[in-house]
Design a protein around this motif. Structure first.
Motif, PDB file in Angstrom:
ATOM      1  N   LYS A  34      42.111  11.794 118.494  1.00 19.78           N
ATOM      2  CA  LYS A  34      40.914  11.310 119.163  1.00 19.78           C
ATOM      3  C   LYS A  34      40.326  10.181 118.323  1.00 19.78           C
ATOM      4  O   LYS A  34      39.989  10.382 117.166  1.00 19.78           O
ATOM      5  N   ILE A  35      40.237   9.013 118.916  1.00 19.94           N
ATOM      6  CA  ILE A  35      39.789   7.841 118.178  1.00 19.94           C
ATOM      7  C   ILE A  35      38.400   7.435 118.675  1.00 19.94           C
ATOM      8  O   ILE A  35      38.206   7.247 119.869  1.00 19.94           O
ATOM      9  N   ALA A  36      37.443   7.314 117.805  1.00 24.77           N
ATOM     10  CA  ALA A  36      36.111   6.844 118.191  1.00 24.77           C
ATOM     11  C   ALA A  36      35.976   5.393 117.780  1.00 24.77           C
ATOM     12  O   ALA A  36      36.350   5.016 116.671  1.00 24.77           O
ATOM     13  N   ILE A  37      35.478   4.595 118.678  1.00 23.81           N
ATOM     14  CA  ILE A  37      35.205   3.192 118.345  1.00 23.81           C
ATOM     15  C   ILE A  37      33.692   3.052 118.294  1.00 23.81           C
ATOM     16  O   ILE A  37      33.012   3.350 119.273  1.00 23.81           O
ATOM     17  N   VAL A  38      33.161   2.670 117.145  1.00 27.21           N
ATOM     18  CA  VAL A  38      31.709   2.577 117.007  1.00 27.21           C
ATOM     19  C   VAL A  38      31.310   1.194 116.499  1.00 27.21           C
ATOM     20  O   VAL A  38      32.132   0.411 116.042  1.00 27.21           O
ATOM     21  N   GLY A  39      30.033   0.936 116.607  1.00 29.47           N
ATOM     22  CA  GLY A  39      29.524  -0.347 116.145  1.00 29.47           C
ATOM     23  C   GLY A  39      28.295  -0.699 116.951  1.00 29.47           C
ATOM     24  O   GLY A  39      28.045  -0.114 117.996  1.00 29.47           O
ATOM     25  N   PRO A  40      27.504  -1.623 116.437  1.00 32.79           N
ATOM     26  CA  PRO A  40      26.292  -2.001 117.176  1.00 32.79           C
ATOM     27  C   PRO A  40      26.638  -2.688 118.507  1.00 32.79           C
ATOM     28  O   PRO A  40      27.772  -3.117 118.702  1.00 32.79           O
ATOM     29  N   THR A  41      25.619  -2.774 119.390  1.00 37.23           N
ATOM     30  CA  THR A  41      25.820  -3.457 120.664  1.00 37.23           C
ATOM     31  C   THR A  41      26.308  -4.872 120.421  1.00 37.23           C
ATOM     32  O   THR A  41      25.833  -5.559 119.518  1.00 37.23           O
ATOM     33  N   GLY A  42      27.271  -5.276 121.202  1.00 34.68           N
ATOM     34  CA  GLY A  42      27.780  -6.639 121.054  1.00 34.68           C
ATOM     35  C   GLY A  42      28.823  -6.772 119.967  1.00 34.68           C
ATOM     36  O   GLY A  42      29.234  -7.871 119.633  1.00 34.68           O
ATOM     37  N   ALA A  43      29.271  -5.632 119.399  1.00 36.41           N
ATOM     38  CA  ALA A  43      30.266  -5.705 118.320  1.00 36.41           C
ATOM     39  C   ALA A  43      31.668  -5.916 118.867  1.00 36.41           C
ATOM     40  O   ALA A  43      32.597  -6.160 118.106  1.00 36.41           O
ATOM     41  N   GLY A  44      31.825  -5.818 120.207  1.00 34.48           N
ATOM     42  CA  GLY A  44      33.140  -6.047 120.805  1.00 34.48           C
ATOM     43  C   GLY A  44      33.970  -4.799 120.932  1.00 34.48           C
ATOM     44  O   GLY A  44      35.187  -4.848 120.863  1.00 34.48           O
ATOM     45  N   LYS A  45      33.278  -3.668 121.146  1.00 30.86           N
ATOM     46  CA  LYS A  45      34.014  -2.398 121.208  1.00 30.86           C
ATOM     47  C   LYS A  45      34.963  -2.335 122.401  1.00 30.86           C
ATOM     48  O   LYS A  45      36.031  -1.740 122.316  1.00 30.86           O
ATOM     49  N   THR A  46      34.555  -2.975 123.536  1.00 27.19           N
ATOM     50  CA  THR A  46      35.441  -2.912 124.699  1.00 27.19           C
ATOM     51  C   THR A  46      36.663  -3.793 124.535  1.00 27.19           C
ATOM     52  O   THR A  46      37.622  -3.665 125.275  1.00 27.19           O
ATOM     53  N   THR A  47      36.612  -4.691 123.557  1.00 28.56           N
ATOM     54  CA  THR A  47      37.771  -5.561 123.346  1.00 28.56           C
ATOM     55  C   THR A  47      39.037  -4.740 123.107  1.00 28.56           C
ATOM     56  O   THR A  47      40.097  -5.042 123.644  1.00 28.56           O
ATOM     57  N   MET A  48      38.896  -3.668 122.310  1.00 31.65           N
ATOM     58  CA  MET A  48      40.062  -2.847 121.981  1.00 31.65           C
ATOM     59  C   MET A  48      40.692  -2.280 123.254  1.00 31.65           C
ATOM     60  O   MET A  48      41.911  -2.260 123.418  1.00 31.65           O
ATOM     61  N   VAL A  49      39.806  -1.839 124.168  1.00 34.68           N
ATOM     62  CA  VAL A  49      40.290  -1.285 125.433  1.00 34.68           C
ATOM     63  C   VAL A  49      41.032  -2.357 126.214  1.00 34.68           C
ATOM     64  O   VAL A  49      42.120  -2.133 126.752  1.00 34.68           O
ATOM     65  N   LYS A  50      40.432  -3.543 126.243  1.00 36.13           N
ATOM     66  CA  LYS A  50      41.026  -4.625 127.031  1.00 36.13           C
ATOM     67  C   LYS A  50      42.397  -5.012 126.480  1.00 36.13           C
ATOM     68  O   LYS A  50      43.282  -5.410 127.223  1.00 36.13           O
ATOM     69  N   LEU A  51      42.552  -4.881 125.175  1.00 38.61           N
ATOM     70  CA  LEU A  51      43.850  -5.208 124.584  1.00 38.61           C
ATOM     71  C   LEU A  51      44.871  -4.124 124.878  1.00 38.61           C
ATOM     72  O   LEU A  51      46.019  -4.400 125.215  1.00 38.61           O
ATOM     73  N   LEU A  52      44.421  -2.865 124.733  1.00 37.37           N
ATOM     74  CA  LEU A  52      45.314  -1.737 124.991  1.00 37.37           C
ATOM     75  C   LEU A  52      45.842  -1.773 126.425  1.00 37.37           C
ATOM     76  O   LEU A  52      47.027  -1.549 126.666  1.00 37.37           O
ATOM     77  N   MET A  53      44.949  -2.041 127.373  1.00 39.47           N
ATOM     78  CA  MET A  53      45.324  -2.043 128.789  1.00 39.47           C
ATOM     79  C   MET A  53      45.984  -3.357 129.193  1.00 39.47           C
ATOM     80  O   MET A  53      46.321  -3.568 130.323  1.00 39.47           O
ATOM     81  N   ARG A  54      46.077  -4.223 128.236  1.00 41.16           N
ATOM     82  CA  ARG A  54      46.659  -5.561 128.448  1.00 41.16           C
ATOM     83  C   ARG A  54      45.912  -6.363 129.511  1.00 41.16           C
ATOM     84  O   ARG A  54      46.497  -7.006 130.355  1.00 41.16           O
TER      85      ARG A  54
END
Lengths: 747, 623
Positions: B409-429
């Motif tokens: 289980k991987i948690a992605i954390v960081g303040p708003t605007g840190a680009g957390k959804t970027t990881m998802v967008k890369l994973l899903m290509r």
């Protein structure tokens, strides 16, 4: 429909005048063809000579004409003409126009009415024609022979140059009468317009003999009638323009009033009505739908009402003109209407669907755009394409059908109109041959028939306009006819001025209209001034609904909500809401500036009060950083301010109102922990005596509240302080443990 | 006798569009940047329908020509009738020659039928073609939407794309369907009428031509003014609509602050301004027709006067003048239409330019031709020296590497605007990385088909997207072939079953067009149910818990835990309670991954993560 007409009432005068102008326009349009045919028939064909009654005639010619008249006719002619004398008032004018008139004895037509001239016309026409024919004949032996054959008489072969009229005057009266009778008989079969037409040549010869310039007579005539025609055209232009002006004003005015009423109505709506319509749909009803109605009103006043006026006018004229051919118009209209009705009965349902199908394709596109990531995540691109394709096929098929029906219609209409005119010419020429009507009548009839058919065509346009308009009208009407569920009582009671801010729920239940289950069931609690009452529960537990009942955004289904001992339904909404500072879940700002948004709560607030409120709401620091500070612009929907900032401004706005009751409808969850905490600390100070009601999911926010109400699936499952609830309430414990670890709880 | 099609067509075009400017004429001139190029493209696009267009052209011309020569032939019949009547009176001839008239009328019947049939064929073919083109354009746009990279939508708003599907395609189709035919017929009519007039009298024709400049002046004045007022009207309409939207959108706030009266007052002001520009705009657009008719009548009188003079000098026969005058009456109407042509063409060009631009946008690179096929993934994910930036100039993720074992289980954390959804967008290509590689079960994700890759993931997004269908259909969206029972099951797991059953119509409740008839939290639950149904190998929760209260979250978490036995999951969240149980935490800041490790490891490290954690911890407990 009726309601729309009601909106035209203030413009009744405008509408009446606009319709009267349509009458003027119709009458002018109907008289226009007469002028046009006069220009061609009289102006060009007859050289501008309108009738067979010459204005000036030589007395010698008049003598010749008397031969062919009965004594009565002779009398009427004699009384219509005066001998021209130099002392006559019009002497100069006459001799100018007819220079040769000075040379001999001439008679001048008196100033007669057109009826009197019409009565003289056949008399002079026949006589002139007879004289003219004989003069021609005497000059040409071949013609004389022809004439003899025609009259069935042995006419003496006269040497050229013999005065035939002197001869006629010499022959015995009996024989002369015989000749005159024969000539009259010949003319009896001719109608007056043909006599005029034939005699025009004789009149022209007479004018020429008197030295008149026939070309200027013609040009004058054309210019005169042309001038009249242009005058009528001006009447048409002016009436159309005025009608356009009035109909535009009436249409735009009615639209304005309607828009105002719809808007005010919606402003009186409660949340319940808003939810039944949906915000987007209410916006459309207040904007596009009303613009539609405006269009229709203008169209009606300009075209749709005009058609029947024109149609009826043309029918009346056509029937007056040639009653025997009226059946052709009837036939034309019948064929036209049956085609139109068939076409529309086929296509009307499809017409109605167009807008819905366009909306559908928009919706599907919008959804596939907003759901890009989801669609790709679930690999449902093909599903989306199919969904779009279905909407696309539906729309295309529907449009194709509707357009093709229109494609059938236009050539069919043209064919009917053309066929009708051919039929009129065919039937008409037989009638002309049978002397039942005249050629001119036939031509006029043709014009009228076209106008009748055309006005029916215009009326059929209503079938296209009305369905679309009725949809809009119905949608507007749906809004206007709503009787808001939440209304002020007829005899509102005032609040007791002393006690401030006590909120009490007594056995309250609430159920959305048409829902299967209650959202809230048997809720009872009291929120006291100076205390914080927290309402906590999971999503769907109904905690927001509870606080919506206090400012009467909804009304309870059962039980009652009391403020300071008064049922909230007993006071006016304005009084009630004055006592409440409500901060919604979603911070809503209006376009303007930061300051104008804060002042929304109290227009007379001092600068100090505003700064104070902003300070308490933890908004001062970011306001200071914005360009312009308090005067920084806020765009529509507050898109240039972040969610958390919006929320803090919304809180500052409520603080500025200084109400006895504050309701935070899940308003703190958009804030981070730090701001949340600082805000609550500041609030505690400035709202010391107020009743605080806080809806939230965060345990930390309300841990120190005097009272916590725990909701689960619409029912109260626990009530008390944090510590009490930790002891007694399983649901609360679950909630707390999910948010705070044991370690944190210990601290 | 003016029995041609003129009046019908004239009124057809007068009122179209909601505010009564026909296409082009009354609206402001909108111009294509590259008129020629776009027209070429459009013609190319239309080339498959070449045959149809030739048919349309030929039949439109034939139909118009037949209509033009009609009056002249009919003139012969009436002349003959006159002659007959006269001879009947004079007793010389044989009276009316019915055989001759009958023949002419029969000829005309044939001519008119042919004209109508031609016009019908022309319209039928044209409608078919323009509908086909419209359908095709829409379809291509919709397919294009699905092939465009997400990157495209970073810079293009939904509204822009939407307006291409609807407004622009509609404009193209409308101008094709109606204006094209109108252009052909009015040009042919004008030329035909001119030819006929010249054949009768060049002098009179020249006089008629004087109408042209007069018309041009009038048309110019009216069009200019009507555009001005039309724009004004649109502007004020925009203000009114803006206020309506704002007030209805913030209805609750208006109510809460007793702002109804103020709102209505402001509305009244805007509404009155709109009224005064609306009636002016409507008024001016209604002037064209009567004024042009008047100009036509002027020509009529001029011709009549001149004709009289000519007839007197025997330079022209009366019958010819009659025919000529009829042609004059048909002359002004095509002028107005032709005056409109350039406007219409500009509009078509501008609309088709936008459509073609969209269709020409660069698409996602094609899938590999030899893809890896996995029945199901174990869930081993590896980021290997990943570099990425939304724009090539600005790399935000620098050399990121991490290996995630199946079931973690991987948690992605960081303040708003840190680009957390970027990881998802890369994973899903959704986006392709610039260098390095992302591997799933040891295969580079670029070696899968996109579909094959995304099939392994289940995702719950922050903005819970649902569509206008029933609740049942929305949950089933996760797996289109799921049974009703499976849907109920998923809803129970997502803890949304009870809520659904309290709604009117339960599972068959239609979500409205804005999906606004249920709350944000409820929407989120439905999207969770949808993800549950899709039975993914790897789960992505993108701040899925932010609008669900913690108690519900606990229940969801339990369900998810069951679901994720042996499955890898990525969770983006602010909440510490969710994060604490993670096998690994990726800490992001300003687009880049700044730290990774377990909760305890990161705390010990006393870096960025420890900073956020401690501050939040303090604040949360400040009470």
């Amino acid at each position: 429909m009726l309601r729309t007409i009601k909106y035209l009432k203030p413009y009744a005068l405008t509408v009446v005048v606009a319709i009267l102008l349509l009458f003027v326009q119709a009458i002018a349009e109907l008289s226009l063809p007469n002028y046009m045919s006069d220009i061609v028939n009289v102006g060009i064909q007859q050289g501008g000579i309108e009738n067979a009654v010459p204005q000036v005639i030589r007395s010698s010619q008049l003598e010749k004409m008397y031969i062919f008249m009965t004594p009565e006719e002779k009398n009427s002619i004699q009384s219509a003409y005066d001998l021209l004398t130099p002392s006559a008032a019009n002497y100069a004018a006459i001799t100018k126009k007819f220079p040769a008139a000075t040379e001999g004895e001439v008679y001048v037509l008196k100033d007669l009415s057109s009826e009197e001239i019409d009565a003289l016309n056949p008399i002079t026409g026949k006589a002139l024609l007879a004289v003219y024919t004989l003069e021609q004949a005497s000059a040409d032996p071949a013609k004389m022979a022809e004439l003899g054959q025609m009259t069935g008489m042995e006419l003496p072969q006269l040497p050229a140059g013999t005065d035939i009229f002197a001869l006629l005057q010499q022959i015995p009266a009996e024989q002369l009468q015989q000749i005159v009778d024969a000539v009259s008989e010949q003319f009896a079969s001719m109608d007056s317009s043909l006599i005029t037409q034939s005699a025009a040549e004789a009149v022209r010869a007479e004018n020429e003999a008197l030295g008149a310039d026939p070309q200027s007579i013609q040009t004058n005539y054309i210019l005169r009638v042309g001038g009249m025609m242009l005058l009528v055209s001006v009447v048409i232009v002016v009436s159309v323009i005025l009608n356009s002006l009035l109909s535009s004003r009436a249409g735009a005015g009615a639209a304005r009033d309607m828009r105002r009423d719809v808007f005010s109505k919606v402003e009186s709506f409660s949340k319940a009505e808003f939810e039944t319509f949906s915000t987007a749909s209410l916006i459309t009803r207040c904007t596009n739908d009303i613009t539609q109605v405006q269009m229709v009103i203008i169209m009606m006043l300009r075209l749709v009402f005009y058609a029947p006026i024109m149609g009826v006018g043309a029918i009346i004229l056509a029937v007056q003109n040639s009653p025997s051919m009226t059946w052709i118009i009837g036939l034309g209209v019948a064929v036209l209407l049956s085609i139109i009705l068939t076409i529309f009965s086929i296509s009307l349902p499809r017409f109605k669907r167009i807008q819905a199908l366009i909306d559908r394709i928009n919706l599907v596109t919008r959804e596939s755009l907003s759901g890009l990531m989801v669609i790709r995540a679930f690999n449902t691109q093909n599903f989306e394409l199919e969904r779009f394709d279905k909407a696309n096929v539906d729309l295309t098929e529907n449009n194709l059908f509707v357009n093709r029906v229109m494609v059938v219609m236009m050539p069919a209409m043209t064919l009917i109109m053309n066929g009708l005119s051919l039929l009129i010419i065919w039937v008409g020429s037989h009638q002309v041959a049978a002397s039942a009507i005249q050629v001119g009548d036939m031509m006029a009839f043709l014009q009228y028939a076209m106008q009748v058919v055309f006005s029916f065509l215009m009326m059929s346009m209503m079938f296209i306009i009305l369905p679309r308009a009725t949809v809009s009208i119905r949608r507007i009407d749906d809004v206007l006819k709503v009787d808001p569920v939440i209304k002020d009582p007829e005899t509102p009671k005032p609040f007791d001025q002393k006690s401030m801010g006590l909120v009490e729920f007594r056995n309250v239940s609430f159920r959305y209209p048409h829902a299967e289950e209650d959202v809230l069931c048997n809720i009872s609690f009291t929120a006291k001034p100076g205390e914080t009452t927290a309402i906590i529960g999971s999503t769907g537990s109904g905690k927001s609904t509870v606080v919506n009942l206090i400012p009467r955004f909804f009304d309870v289904t059962d039980g009652a909500v009391y403020i300071d001992g008064r049922d909230v339904r007993e006071v006016t909404q304005v009084d009630l809401r004055k006592r409440i500072g409500y901060i919604p879940q979603r911070g809503v700002l209006f376009s303007g500036t930061i300051e104008s948004n804060l002042r929304y709560a109290d227009e007379n607030a001092t600068e100090e009060e505003i700064n104070q409120a902003a300070e308490t709401a933890q908004a001062s620091s970011f306001i200071a950083k914005m360009e312009g500070g308090m005067d920084a612009p806020v765009s529509q929907g507050g898109t240039n301010v972040s969610g958390g900032q919006k929320q803090r401004l919304a809180i500052a706005r409520a603080l500025l109102k200084k109400p006895p009751i504050y309701i935070f409808d899940d308003a703190l969850s958009a804030l981070d922990f730090k701001t949340d905490a600082a805000l609550r600390r500041a609030l505690n100070k400035s709202t010391e005596k107020s009743t605080m009601i806080i809806v939230t999911q965060r345990v930390s926010t309300i841990k120190n509240a005097e009272q916590i109400v725990v909701l689960d699936e619409g029912e109260i499952v626990g009530k008390g302080t944090h510590d009490q609830l930790m002891e007694s309430c399983e649901t609360y414990r679950e909630m707390v443990s999910s948010q705070l670890t044991g370690e944190e709880l210990l601290r | 006798m003016s029995q041609n099609t003129a009046p019908i067509k004239r009124d057809q075009g007068v009122h179209r569009g909601p505010l009564g400017g026909g296409p082009g004429m009354m609206r402001g001139g909108e111009k294509a940047r590259d008129f020629k190029g776009t027209m070429k493209k459009l013609l190319h696009y239309l080339s498959p329908y070449k045959v149809s267009f030739i048919i349309v052209f030929v039949f439109a011309i034939a139909s118009t020509v037949f209509n033009i020569i009609g009056p002249k032939i009919l003139g012969k019949a009436t002349t003959k009738l006159f002659e007959g009547v006269v001879s009947q009176i004079a007793g010389t001839g044989n009276g009316i020659d019915f055989e001759y008239i009958g023949n002419i009328l029969l000829l005309l019947v044939g001519l008119y039928i042919a004209s109508s049939v031609f016009s019908f064929i022309q319209g039928w073919v044209m409608t078919g073609v323009s509908m086909k083109i419209t359908y095709r354009l829409r379809k291509e746009i919709s397919e294009k939407i699905n092939r465009l990279p997400l990157r495209y939508f970073d810079s293009t708003s939904q509204g822009e794309v939407l307006s291409r599907v609807t407004n622009d395609v509609d404009t193209v189709s409308q101008t094709l369907n109606q204006s094209l035919t109108q252009i052909i017929t009015s040009v042919i009519t004008m030329v035909g009428v001119l030819v006929m007039m010249f054949s009768i009298s060049w002098l009179m024709t020249l006089v008629v031509m004087i109408i042209l400049p007069i018309s041009a002046v009038f048309i110019g004045i009216i069009v200019k003014n009507s555009q001005k007022y039309y724009k004004q009207q649109q502007e004020y309409l925009g203000h009114v609509n803006g206020h309506v939207e704002e007030m209805f959108g913030g209805h609750i706030v208006v109510k809460a602050f007793n702002g109804e009266k103020r709102s209505i007052e402001k509305f009244d002001g805007l509404n009155n301004t709109l009224y005064s520009s609306a009636w002016r705009s409507q008024f001016i657009s209604g002037l064209m027709m009567p004024i042009m008719n008047f100009v036509g009548n002027l020509g009529y009188v001029a011709v009549a006067v001149l004709g009289g003079v000519l007839a007197f000098r025997n330079l022209i026969t009366v019958g010819d003048i009659q025919a000529f005058i009829q042609y004059v009456r048909n002359f002004t109407q095509p002028i107005t239409q032709i005056a409109n042509v350039s406007n219409v063409l500009q509009q078509t060009a501008a609309a088709s330019e936008r459509v073609f631009e969209f269709l020409a946008e660069a698409e996602e690179p094609p899938d590999t031709t030899n893809p890896v096929v996995l029945e199901s993934a174990r869930g081993h994910v590896e980021f290997r020296n990943v570099h990425f930036g939304y724009t090539p100039e600005k790399t935000i993720i620098n050399d990121f590497s991490a290996e995630i074992q199946p079931g973690q289980k991987i948690a992605i954390v960081g303040p708003t605007g840190a680009g957390k959804t970027t990881m998802v967008k890369l994973l899903m290509r959704y986006y392709d990385i610039q260098s390095g590689a992302v591997l799933v079960d040891g295969h580079d994700i670029r070696d899968f088909t996109r579909e094959g890759l995304r099939d392994k993931f289940g995702m719950v997004l922050q903005d819970s997207w649902l569509y206008n269908a029933t609740i049942m259909e929305n949950i089933r969206y996760g797996r289109l072939d799921a049974t009703d029972e499976e849907v109920y099951q998923a809803a129970r797991i997502a803890n949304v079953d009870h809520f659904i059953r309290t709604m009117p119509d339960g599972y068959n409740m239609m979500l409205d067009e804005e999906t606004s008839n249920i709350s944000q939290g409820q929407k989120q639950l439905l999207t969770i149910a949808r993800a549950v149904l899709s039975k993914p190998n790897i789960l992505i929760l993108d701040e899925a818990t932010s609008s669900v209260d913690t108690r519900t979250e606990v229940l969801i978490q339990k369900a998810m835990d069951n679901l994720m036995q042996g499955r890898t999951s990525f969770i983006i969240a602010h909440r510490l309670s969710t994060i604490r149980n993670a096998d690994r935490i990726l800490v992001m800041n300003k687009g880049d991954i700044v730290e990774q490790g377990t909760h305890t490891e990161l705390l010990e490290k006393n870096g960025f993560y420890a900073g956020i954690y401690n501050s939040q911890f303090e604040e949360a407990d400040i009470y």
